[in-house]
Design an enzyme around this catalytic site. Structure first.
Site, mmCIF file in Angstrom:
data_model
loop_
_atom_site.group_PDB
_atom_site.id
_atom_site.type_symbol
_atom_site.label_atom_id
_atom_site.label_comp_id
_atom_site.label_asym_id
_atom_site.label_seq_id
_atom_site.Cartn_x
_atom_site.Cartn_y
_atom_site.Cartn_z
ATOM 1 N N CYS A 139 49.905 99.222 23.881
ATOM 2 C CA CYS A 139 48.954 99.874 22.973
ATOM 3 C C CYS A 139 48.546 101.278 23.428
ATOM 4 O O CYS A 139 48.310 102.157 22.590
ATOM 5 C CB CYS A 139 47.719 98.993 22.787
ATOM 6 S SG CYS A 139 47.035 98.349 24.325
ATOM 7 N N HIS A 192 41.704 103.022 21.470
ATOM 8 C CA HIS A 192 41.920 103.620 22.786
ATOM 9 C C HIS A 192 41.885 105.149 22.654
ATOM 10 O O HIS A 192 42.648 105.743 21.869
ATOM 11 C CB HIS A 192 43.282 103.210 23.348
ATOM 12 C CG HIS A 192 43.381 101.756 23.720
ATOM 13 N ND1 HIS A 192 42.313 100.892 23.757
ATOM 14 C CD2 HIS A 192 44.472 101.015 24.086
ATOM 15 C CE1 HIS A 192 42.712 99.695 24.132
ATOM 16 N NE2 HIS A 192 44.019 99.733 24.330
#
Ligand code: NAP
Length: 344
Positions: free
Chosen positions: A150, A242
């Site tokens: 990710c 993120h």
């Protein structure tokens, strides 16, 4: 006509994202869901402790959860999405490939295996050709395709946009949301009012996967892009999204305008889940922010801000939703590429 699909590990954090994203998908119909032996035998609504903010899709609620075994999946399933833990996936995904299924997997095992394509459709769709190499090498009719980690998938589209300037060195510092560790992954006692430096194994994944993704398929192998990547990965008390600060050094000199233009113009893959633009470039120095920007493009867009010059190159901040662009949405996008490329 839609393609019937199954989700392995459908009850987990990433599995639930698959269920959510597949509910309205125009090309895929979810027919089968699997989990561990402890969940098998229940209907999905009972087996999954539904934790997403949108309601559990009615089309999935009554599906029977079966064991994660090729023999338990319906014969008319054509594509398998995998949201299994990597230790389980390394054993079970090859069994599905041997049984003739194509597996679009989010699990981290085997991403760097030479015969396994690691793909972001907007970045390296040609690497799909490794599926044929894999079938030949392993003697299977099915095959396994991976999407990256990710935090890698958040950064690499931005690197691909400036690759033409001769990308030589990348330094990245991540601020990663707690959902990236799964529902039970980080104790609330550990993360509240806190930042935890160093996510085990994450930095090395960013360093190796980025070079493979930006590499070139040459015959039967991917020649990695010749650059160095240094990553510092950190867990912060955000839920999803993120945020990463990236420093790049290129052979040709970039400035703010040329960097922004390259990212702004980075082309969509023209697949159902590929946003247009792929990268949203914001002028504001204090963006992107996880709370404000993680759902851009349905959670599939990468948002960039704070582009500025440094003494050695350029720096910027980038953000993507870690369980959508960084996990389930990435595997589904790869499934769309498989369909477009005639593998299904
Ligand atoms: P999770 O919440 O722990 O879910 C794991 C799933 O796998 C559940 O459905 C579980 O079923 C099933 N499972 C566990 N052991 C099994 C076994 N022995 N046989 C068959 N099924 C089994 O994990 P997650 O956070 O969703 O992560 C799934 C994968 O995605 C991992 O490889 C992870 O590294 C990767 N990933 C996660 C994120 C993220 O943001 N969370 C991002 C990128 C990649 P039961 O419910 O029956 O136990």
């Amino acid at each position: 006509m839609t393609v019937n699909v199954a989700v392995l590990g459908a009850t987990g954090a990433v599995g639930q994202r698959f269920i959510q994203l597949l509910a309205e998908h125009p090309q895929f119909t979810l027919t089968d869901v699997t989990a561990s032996a402890a969940s098998a035998g229940n209907v999905y609504a009972e087996a999954a402790h539904w934790r997403l903010s949108t309601p559990l899709p009615p089309s999935a609620a009554e599906l029977p959860v079966v064991e994660t075994d090729p023999a338990a999946v319906s014969d008319d399933v054509e594509l398998i999405f995998s949201a299994l833990p990597s230790g389980v996936a390394s054993r079970i995904e090859p069994a599905f490939a041997e049984a003739g299924y194509i597996v679009s997997s989010n699990a981290s095992n085997d991403r760097m295996a030479p015969d396994v394509p690691l793909v972001i459709p907007e970045v390296n769709p040609s690497h799909l050709g490794l599926l044929d190499v894999q079938r030949d090498a392993r003697g299977t009719t099915g095959a396994i395709l991976k999407n990256p980690n990710c935090s890698t998938i958040t950064m690499v589209p931005t690197l691909a946009a400036v690759r033409g300037a001769g990308l030589e060195r990348v330094h990245v510092v991540t601020l990663q949301a707690v959902s990236g560790a799964g529902y039970g992954g980080v104790s609330s006692m550990a993360i509240l009012y806190n930042v935890i430096p160093h996510i085990s194994g994450e930095g090395s994944k960013m360093e190796s996967e980025s070079c493979k993704l930006l590499g070139t398929l040459d015959g039967d192998e991917v020649v990695e892009h010749p650059m160095t990547v240094s990553a510092s990965t950190n867990r912060v008390p955000t839920i999803d999204g993120h945020l990463e600060t990236v420093f790049i050094e290129t052979a040709e000199q970039l400035d703010e305008a040329s960097t922004a233009a390259a990212m702004d113009l980075f082309p969509t893959a023209e697949l159902h889940s590929s946003p247009d633009p792929v990268i949203a470039v914001l002028d504001a120095m204090d963006r992107p922010q996880p709370r404000l920007d993680r759902m851009r493009g349905g959670g599939m867009q990468v948002t960039v801000g704070g582009i500025s010059g440094t003494q050695t190159g350029m720096m910027y901040n980038c953000l993507a939703h870690n369980t959508i662009r960084g996990a389930a949405g990435a595997s589904i996008l790869n499934g769309e590429l498989l369909l477009q490329s005639g593998y299904l």
